[in-house]
Design a protein around this motif. Sequence first.
Motif, PDB file in Angstrom:
ATOM      1  N   VAL A   1     -10.103  -3.301   8.507  1.00 17.69           N
ATOM      2  CA  VAL A   1     -10.021  -2.225   8.518  1.00 17.69           C
ATOM      3  C   VAL A   1      -8.291  -2.550   9.114  1.00 17.69           C
ATOM      4  CG1 VAL A   1      -9.313   0.665   9.270  1.00 17.69           C
ATOM      5  CG2 VAL A   1     -10.699  -0.331   8.479  1.00 17.69           C
ATOM      6  N   ASP A   2      -8.636  -3.326  10.014  1.00 14.15           N
ATOM      7  CA  ASP A   2      -7.082  -3.617  10.394  1.00 14.15           C
ATOM      8  C   ASP A   2      -6.160  -4.568   9.979  1.00 14.15           C
ATOM      9  OD1 ASP A   2      -7.843  -2.326  12.774  1.00 14.15           O
ATOM     10  OD2 ASP A   2      -9.079  -3.990  14.139  1.00 14.15           O
ATOM     11  N   ARG A   3      -6.937  -5.833   9.579  1.00 15.60           N
ATOM     12  CA  ARG A   3      -6.680  -5.913   8.317  1.00 15.60           C
ATOM     13  C   ARG A   3      -5.286  -5.695   7.587  1.00 15.60           C
ATOM     14  NH1 ARG A   3     -10.333  -9.411   7.563  1.00 15.60           N
ATOM     15  NH2 ARG A   3     -10.929  -8.749   5.433  1.00 15.60           N
ATOM     16  N   LEU A   4      -6.007  -5.250   6.504  1.00 19.73           N
ATOM     17  CA  LEU A   4      -5.213  -4.027   5.956  1.00 19.73           C
ATOM     18  C   LEU A   4      -4.146  -3.497   6.155  1.00 19.73           C
ATOM     19  CD1 LEU A   4      -8.610  -2.486   4.020  1.00 19.73           C
ATOM     20  CD2 LEU A   4      -6.025  -4.043   2.580  1.00 19.73           C
ATOM     21  N   ARG A   5      -4.705  -2.783   7.512  1.00 19.73           N
ATOM     22  CA  ARG A   5      -3.282  -1.875   7.888  1.00 19.73           C
ATOM     23  C   ARG A   5      -2.430  -3.363   8.743  1.00 19.73           C
ATOM     24  NH1 ARG A   5      -4.692   1.694  13.153  1.00 19.73           N
ATOM     25  NH2 ARG A   5      -2.997   2.214  12.283  1.00 19.73           N
ATOM     26  N   SER A   6      -2.754  -4.186   8.563  1.00 17.46           N
ATOM     27  CA  SER A   6      -1.857  -5.055   9.315  1.00 17.46           C
ATOM     28  C   SER A   6      -1.030  -5.636   8.200  1.00 17.46           C
ATOM     29  CB  SER A   6      -2.443  -6.528   9.978  1.00 17.46           C
ATOM     30  OG  SER A   6      -1.379  -7.745  10.652  1.00 17.46           O
TER      31      SER A   6
ATOM     32  N   LEU B   1       0.686  -1.343  -0.089  1.00 14.78           N
ATOM     33  CA  LEU B   1       0.131   0.179  -0.047  1.00 14.78           C
ATOM     34  C   LEU B   1       0.895   1.077   0.022  1.00 14.78           C
ATOM     35  CD1 LEU B   1      -2.245  -1.007   2.800  1.00 14.78           C
ATOM     36  CD2 LEU B   1      -2.922  -1.196   0.149  1.00 14.78           C
ATOM     37  N   PRO B   2       0.614   2.341  -0.912  1.00 13.61           N
ATOM     38  CA  PRO B   2       1.256   3.529  -0.577  1.00 13.61           C
ATOM     39  C   PRO B   2       0.999   4.464   0.342  1.00 13.61           C
ATOM     40  CG  PRO B   2       0.324   3.389  -2.362  1.00 13.61           C
ATOM     41  CD  PRO B   2      -0.843   1.888  -2.317  1.00 13.61           C
ATOM     42  N   ALA B   3       2.327   5.028   1.186  1.00 11.58           N
ATOM     43  CA  ALA B   3       1.964   5.607   2.185  1.00 11.58           C
ATOM     44  C   ALA B   3       0.868   6.860   2.322  1.00 11.58           C
ATOM     45  CB  ALA B   3       3.661   6.233   2.190  1.00 11.58           C
ATOM     46  N   ASP B   4       0.489   7.179   1.215  1.00 13.70           N
ATOM     47  CA  ASP B   4      -0.049   7.698   1.702  1.00 13.70           C
ATOM     48  C   ASP B   4      -1.842   7.094   2.344  1.00 13.70           C
ATOM     49  OD1 ASP B   4      -1.159   7.295  -0.836  1.00 13.70           O
ATOM     50  OD2 ASP B   4      -2.321   8.125  -1.624  1.00 13.70           O
ATOM     51  N   LEU B   5      -2.361   6.465   1.676  1.00 11.56           N
ATOM     52  CA  LEU B   5      -3.081   5.415   1.552  1.00 11.56           C
ATOM     53  C   LEU B   5      -3.157   4.447   3.152  1.00 11.56           C
ATOM     54  CD1 LEU B   5      -3.971   3.814  -1.138  1.00 11.56           C
ATOM     55  CD2 LEU B   5      -5.193   5.693  -0.189  1.00 11.56           C
ATOM     56  N   VAL B   6      -1.788   4.652   3.579  1.00 16.10           N
ATOM     57  CA  VAL B   6      -1.536   3.126   4.932  1.00 16.10           C
ATOM     58  C   VAL B   6      -1.743   5.097   6.209  1.00 16.10           C
ATOM     59  CG1 VAL B   6       0.165   2.954   6.678  1.00 16.10           C
ATOM     60  CG2 VAL B   6      -0.042   2.097   4.055  1.00 16.10           C
ATOM     61  N   ALA B   7      -1.528   5.629   5.723  1.00  9.81           N
ATOM     62  CA  ALA B   7      -2.215   6.536   6.397  1.00  9.81           C
ATOM     63  C   ALA B   7      -3.869   7.598   7.544  1.00  9.81           C
ATOM     64  CB  ALA B   7      -1.101   8.471   5.947  1.00  9.81           C
ATOM     65  N   ALA B   8      -4.645   6.886   5.414  1.00  6.96           N
ATOM     66  CA  ALA B   8      -5.730   7.384   5.322  1.00  6.96           C
ATOM     67  C   ALA B   8      -6.792   6.180   6.072  1.00  6.96           C
ATOM     68  CB  ALA B   8      -6.414   7.492   3.799  1.00  6.96           C
ATOM     69  N   LEU B   9      -6.115   5.263   6.155  1.00  4.89           N
ATOM     70  CA  LEU B   9      -6.732   3.441   7.354  1.00  4.89           C
ATOM     71  C   LEU B   9      -6.393   4.078   8.257  1.00  4.89           C
ATOM     72  CD1 LEU B   9      -5.998   0.933   4.679  1.00  4.89           C
ATOM     73  CD2 LEU B   9      -7.643   1.737   4.908  1.00  4.89           C
ATOM     74  N   ALA B  10      -5.672   4.890   8.364  1.00  4.73           N
ATOM     75  CA  ALA B  10      -4.963   4.587  10.510  1.00  4.73           C
ATOM     76  C   ALA B  10      -5.889   5.854  10.941  1.00  4.73           C
ATOM     77  CB  ALA B  10      -3.835   5.635  11.023  1.00  4.73           C
ATOM     78  N   VAL B  11      -6.494   6.715   9.845  1.00  7.75           N
ATOM     79  CA  VAL B  11      -7.450   7.861  10.030  1.00  7.75           C
ATOM     80  C   VAL B  11      -8.362   7.158  10.286  1.00  7.75           C
ATOM     81  CG1 VAL B  11      -8.599   9.868   9.260  1.00  7.75           C
ATOM     82  CG2 VAL B  11      -5.646   9.816   8.911  1.00  7.75           C
TER      83      VAL B  11
END
Length: 272
Positions: free
Chosen positions: A248-253, A209-219
């Motif tokens: 959401v948690d799985r995508l972030r993990s 995942l690109p960094a901007d999408l990682v940040a968006a998932l955190a938000v």
Amino acid sequence: MTSSDLRPRPDGAAVRRLLRDGVLTVDGRLVEASNTTLRGTLTLDGVSAHCVYKPIRGERPLWDFPDGTLADREVAAYLVAEALGGELVPPTVLRDGPFGTGSCQWWIDEPDGAAPLVGFVAADAVPPGWFPIAAARDDDGTAYTLAHADDPRLARLAVFDAVVNNADRKGGHVLVGPDDRIYGVDHGVTFHVEEKLRTVLWGWAGRTLPADLVAALAVLADRLDADLGEQVAHHLTLGEVAALRARVDRLRSTGRFPLPPRDGPVFPWPPI
């Protein structure tokens, strides 16, 4: 004033007020839709705009989704998209209308001649920078490829689809607005507790995942623990909200775009 005077921005209070409180009249029906889908006009304080109105009473029963829930899922999808960022879904509300309660969504006018970002192309002419997704042949045996552009706007939409467990991301459900934004529409079959992701946007499957999408998932995760969790709970079951959080948690993990399932369909039908 017409809809072109109000840009379809999800944070626009004027847009949401018009959707919620405007006088809704029906102009006609979109006959290709499987459920009753109506084009309407909203009018409030001298301002008019077009909308898509989907009354609950016009929803066809589905074997795997509870009856009368598709309009609520449309609204929940908008709320999640707003939290994820990128203005992926046109503003959508639940309201009363000429045929009863239903979802009401801001109409997106695609500019004449707008080039699609998803579709079937000749097998030997996949545009540069596009992902080939699947092979196909027409009745005459001519070879085609289902493909989509490698576009960061589509990548965000692919993540959104994974989050809401979209079972019906057709190419025709991806619109290019007059403001050059990408919009996903038709989110009635989303948020199931079982894995049902069916999409034409598999080009990034398994990639980081690109960094901007990682940040968006955190938000998004933070919002689900705060106001958003309460908002979507008005439209989904507690089990569906829990499954949403888990996705959401799985995508972030994993930090990666999801892979297609090994069993069951991976594309909607028809794909476009």
